[in-house]
Design a protein around this motif. Structure first.
Motif, PDB file in Angstrom:
ATOM      1  N   MET A   1       0.867  -1.129   0.119  1.00  0.00           N
ATOM      2  CA  MET A   1       0.125  -0.008   0.054  1.00  0.00           C
ATOM      3  C   MET A   1       0.869   1.125   0.027  1.00  0.00           C
ATOM      4  O   MET A   1       1.726   1.363   0.829  1.00  0.00           O
ATOM      5  N   GLN A   2       0.538   2.240  -1.081  1.00  0.00           N
ATOM      6  CA  GLN A   2       1.254   3.295  -0.824  1.00  0.00           C
ATOM      7  C   GLN A   2       0.486   4.603  -0.450  1.00  0.00           C
ATOM      8  O   GLN A   2       0.157   5.570  -0.836  1.00  0.00           O
ATOM      9  N   ASP A   3       0.112   4.414   1.067  1.00  0.00           N
ATOM     10  CA  ASP A   3      -0.644   5.181   1.757  1.00  0.00           C
ATOM     11  C   ASP A   3       0.678   6.287   2.328  1.00  0.00           C
ATOM     12  O   ASP A   3       0.629   6.293   3.673  1.00  0.00           O
ATOM     13  N   ASN A   4       1.302   6.877   1.366  1.00  0.00           N
ATOM     14  CA  ASN A   4       2.038   7.680   1.786  1.00  0.00           C
ATOM     15  C   ASN A   4       2.194   9.343   1.363  1.00  0.00           C
ATOM     16  O   ASN A   4       1.909   9.304   0.067  1.00  0.00           O
ATOM     17  N   PHE A   5       1.843  10.337   2.139  1.00  0.00           N
ATOM     18  CA  PHE A   5       1.490  11.642   1.453  1.00  0.00           C
ATOM     19  C   PHE A   5       2.486  12.209   0.589  1.00  0.00           C
ATOM     20  O   PHE A   5       2.191  12.724  -0.505  1.00  0.00           O
ATOM     21  N   SER A   6       3.767  12.123   0.931  1.00  0.00           N
ATOM     22  CA  SER A   6       4.745  12.782   0.183  1.00  0.00           C
ATOM     23  C   SER A   6       5.026  12.022  -1.216  1.00  0.00           C
ATOM     24  O   SER A   6       5.207  12.857  -2.312  1.00  0.00           O
ATOM     25  N   ASP A   7       4.755  10.775  -1.478  1.00  0.00           N
ATOM     26  CA  ASP A   7       4.738   9.903  -2.633  1.00  0.00           C
ATOM     27  C   ASP A   7       3.406  10.330  -3.270  1.00  0.00           C
ATOM     28  O   ASP A   7       3.517  10.753  -4.786  1.00  0.00           O
ATOM     29  N   SER A   8       2.259  10.749  -2.741  1.00  0.00           N
ATOM     30  CA  SER A   8       1.008  11.106  -3.570  1.00  0.00           C
ATOM     31  C   SER A   8       1.133  12.537  -3.964  1.00  0.00           C
ATOM     32  O   SER A   8       0.202  12.729  -4.869  1.00  0.00           O
ATOM     33  N   PHE A   9       1.758  13.372  -3.158  1.00  0.00           N
ATOM     34  CA  PHE A   9       1.730  14.853  -3.592  1.00  0.00           C
ATOM     35  C   PHE A   9       1.871  15.380  -4.960  1.00  0.00           C
ATOM     36  O   PHE A   9       1.031  16.076  -5.288  1.00  0.00           O
ATOM     37  N   PRO A  10       2.748  14.778  -5.930  1.00  0.00           N
ATOM     38  CA  PRO A  10       2.696  15.317  -6.991  1.00  0.00           C
ATOM     39  C   PRO A  10       1.839  14.668  -8.167  1.00  0.00           C
ATOM     40  O   PRO A  10       2.051  14.862  -9.382  1.00  0.00           O
ATOM     41  N   LEU A  11       1.113  13.701  -7.619  1.00  0.00           N
ATOM     42  CA  LEU A  11       0.448  12.980  -8.599  1.00  0.00           C
ATOM     43  C   LEU A  11      -0.702  13.759  -9.324  1.00  0.00           C
ATOM     44  O   LEU A  11      -1.420  14.571  -8.437  1.00  0.00           O
ATOM     45  N   ALA A  12      -1.202  13.683 -10.577  1.00  0.00           N
ATOM     46  CA  ALA A  12      -2.284  14.302 -11.062  1.00  0.00           C
ATOM     47  C   ALA A  12      -3.829  13.758 -10.438  1.00  0.00           C
ATOM     48  O   ALA A  12      -3.637  12.876  -9.847  1.00  0.00           O
ATOM     49  N   ALA A  13      -4.565  14.588 -10.641  1.00  0.00           N
ATOM     50  CA  ALA A  13      -5.901  14.211 -10.028  1.00  0.00           C
ATOM     51  C   ALA A  13      -6.552  13.047 -10.490  1.00  0.00           C
ATOM     52  O   ALA A  13      -6.969  12.176  -9.512  1.00  0.00           O
ATOM     53  N   GLU A  14      -6.353  12.777 -11.589  1.00  0.00           N
ATOM     54  CA  GLU A  14      -6.786  11.237 -11.966  1.00  0.00           C
ATOM     55  C   GLU A  14      -6.145  10.156 -11.573  1.00  0.00           C
ATOM     56  O   GLU A  14      -6.718   9.334 -10.835  1.00  0.00           O
ATOM     57  N   ASP A  15      -4.813  10.349 -11.164  1.00  0.00           N
ATOM     58  CA  ASP A  15      -3.831   9.286 -10.710  1.00  0.00           C
ATOM     59  C   ASP A  15      -4.103   9.226  -9.183  1.00  0.00           C
ATOM     60  O   ASP A  15      -4.051   8.051  -8.685  1.00  0.00           O
ATOM     61  N   VAL A  16      -4.520  10.325  -8.380  1.00  0.00           N
ATOM     62  CA  VAL A  16      -4.743  10.085  -7.237  1.00  0.00           C
ATOM     63  C   VAL A  16      -6.097   9.409  -6.855  1.00  0.00           C
ATOM     64  O   VAL A  16      -6.202   8.631  -5.842  1.00  0.00           O
ATOM     65  N   ARG A  17      -6.989   9.697  -7.628  1.00  0.00           N
ATOM     66  CA  ARG A  17      -8.439   9.130  -7.597  1.00  0.00           C
ATOM     67  C   ARG A  17      -8.143   7.147  -7.818  1.00  0.00           C
ATOM     68  O   ARG A  17      -8.735   6.699  -7.262  1.00  0.00           O
ATOM     69  N   GLN A  18      -7.041   7.216  -8.913  1.00  0.00           N
ATOM     70  CA  GLN A  18      -6.891   5.624  -9.108  1.00  0.00           C
ATOM     71  C   GLN A  18      -6.311   4.994  -7.933  1.00  0.00           C
ATOM     72  O   GLN A  18      -6.684   4.031  -7.631  1.00  0.00           O
ATOM     73  N   LEU A  19      -5.173   5.732  -7.231  1.00  0.00           N
ATOM     74  CA  LEU A  19      -4.727   5.389  -6.226  1.00  0.00           C
ATOM     75  C   LEU A  19      -5.602   5.037  -5.010  1.00  0.00           C
ATOM     76  O   LEU A  19      -5.562   3.895  -4.617  1.00  0.00           O
ATOM     77  N   ILE A  20      -6.366   5.916  -4.900  1.00  0.00           N
ATOM     78  CA  ILE A  20      -7.403   5.974  -3.793  1.00  0.00           C
ATOM     79  C   ILE A  20      -8.513   4.624  -4.063  1.00  0.00           C
ATOM     80  O   ILE A  20      -8.661   3.772  -3.185  1.00  0.00           O
ATOM     81  N   ARG A  21      -8.727   4.490  -5.196  1.00  0.00           N
ATOM     82  CA  ARG A  21      -9.726   3.546  -5.771  1.00  0.00           C
ATOM     83  C   ARG A  21      -9.054   2.027  -5.400  1.00  0.00           C
ATOM     84  O   ARG A  21      -9.877   1.291  -5.328  1.00  0.00           O
ATOM     85  N   ALA A  22      -8.103   2.034  -5.553  1.00  0.00           N
ATOM     86  CA  ALA A  22      -7.226   0.357  -5.422  1.00  0.00           C
ATOM     87  C   ALA A  22      -6.864   0.385  -4.185  1.00  0.00           C
ATOM     88  O   ALA A  22      -6.462  -0.705  -3.894  1.00  0.00           O
ATOM     89  N   GLY A  23      -7.092   1.314  -3.240  1.00  0.00           N
ATOM     90  CA  GLY A  23      -6.890   1.195  -1.820  1.00  0.00           C
ATOM     91  C   GLY A  23      -5.394   1.411  -1.191  1.00  0.00           C
ATOM     92  O   GLY A  23      -5.021   1.071  -0.111  1.00  0.00           O
ATOM     93  N   GLY A  24      -4.828   2.334  -2.268  1.00  0.00           N
ATOM     94  CA  GLY A  24      -3.361   2.509  -2.139  1.00  0.00           C
ATOM     95  C   GLY A  24      -3.051   3.945  -1.137  1.00  0.00           C
ATOM     96  O   GLY A  24      -1.967   4.316  -0.875  1.00  0.00           O
TER      97      GLY A  24
END
Length: 281
Positions: A1-24
């Motif tokens: 699981m990539q439940d890491n704020f610093s790793d998620s910070f630069p992601l585009a909106a669509e990629d953020v949602r896909q990561l959330i949807r996958a439980g990451g």
């Protein structure tokens, strides 16, 4: 699981949602989806939806309505491509008879054919502009959730929905308050300018170190507590309404949309065919 704020910070909106949807990713969304509108959510049976829409219309400062689903359709297609309100928020609160009963990360098992989802603009949206102006935000720098409080500012009732306005707080250096007010006013879909700054007691807040939601944020001697209307206001109203079931986001855990943060109108038109055929007459 990539439940890491610093790793998620630069992601585009669509990629953020896909990561959330996958439980990451199951944490707060402050600082994520740069340049895009973030949204609070409220989901309820259709029989209560019109009253809730009236509540939003009568209280546009805490409840800037930016999206409404079709009944029974979890796709929020006016806010972006492939947004499923059942899976694309990091965490949800489930209220039963006005009482918070559980926190979940997926609503698939709770979704019903009579559900209507509402999206309300969030102040996280203008935080990128504040940071770009050199204004530090403690909760983002410390990977925390912004503090939120019940105020003594009453909302205008609609049907069973009523209660106090909830406000979010950010500590701002005293010499930058005018800048913060001017910048946030550019984002009316995200609550716009603050509703108060100065003594928290003036709006019924006794202790800023004890927020009702989120994490306590320090206010240094050279800073002033600044308060914005907050999209958690519907959660206070939902507690008063006592609906058999109602679902919201967990405070601070927002829907990241594809709508530009500077958009005048929060509606994305569905994609059209590149070469549509014309009916000959």
């Amino acid at each position: 699981m990539q439940d890491n704020f610093s790793d998620s910070f630069p992601l585009a909106a669509e990629d953020v949602r896909q990561l959330i949807r996958a439980g990451g990713y199951t944490s707060h969304t402050a600082g994520l989806g740069k340049g895009k509108l973030q949204a609070n959510i409220a989901i309820m049976p259709e029989r209560h939806a019109l009253d809730f829409m009236r509540f939003c219309q009568r209280n546009p400062k805490p409840c800037p309505l930016v999206g409404v689903s079709d009944t029974g359709n979890p796709q929020m297609f006016t806010l972006g491509q492939d947004i499923d309100i059942r899976t694309d928020v990091p965490a949800y609160y489930v209220y039963r008879n006005g009482v918070l009963s559980e926190t979940v990360t997926d609503l698939t098992h709770l979704w019903r054919s009579d559900m209507v989802a509402f999206a309300l603009g969030c102040s996280f949206t203008f935080e990128h502009a504040l940071q770009a102006a050199g204004i530090p935000l403690w909760h983002i720098d410390k990977d925390k959730t912004v503090p939120m409080f019940r105020s003594n500012i009453e909302t205008v009732p609609a049907g069973p929905f009523r209660g106090p306005m909830v406000v979010s707080m950010r500590a701002v250096n005293k010499d930058r308050i005018d800048d913060v007010v001017e910048i946030s006013r550019r984002f009316p879909l995200a609550h716009g300018g603050p509703v108060h700054w100065g003594d928290p007691a003036d709006i019924g807040i006794r202790d800023v170190a004890r927020p009702d939601w989120g994490d306590a944020s320090p206010v240094d001697d050279n800073q002033t507590a600044v308060f914005w209307a907050c999209g958690v206001t519907p959660q206070a109203a939902i507690e008063q309404a006592g609906l058999p079931i109602c679902i919201t986001h967990k405070p601070g855990y927002m829907l990241v949309t594809d709508v530009d943060d500077s958009a005048e109108i929060p509606v994305l038109a569905p994609e059209q065919p590149r070469n549509p055929t014309r009916r000959m007459t």
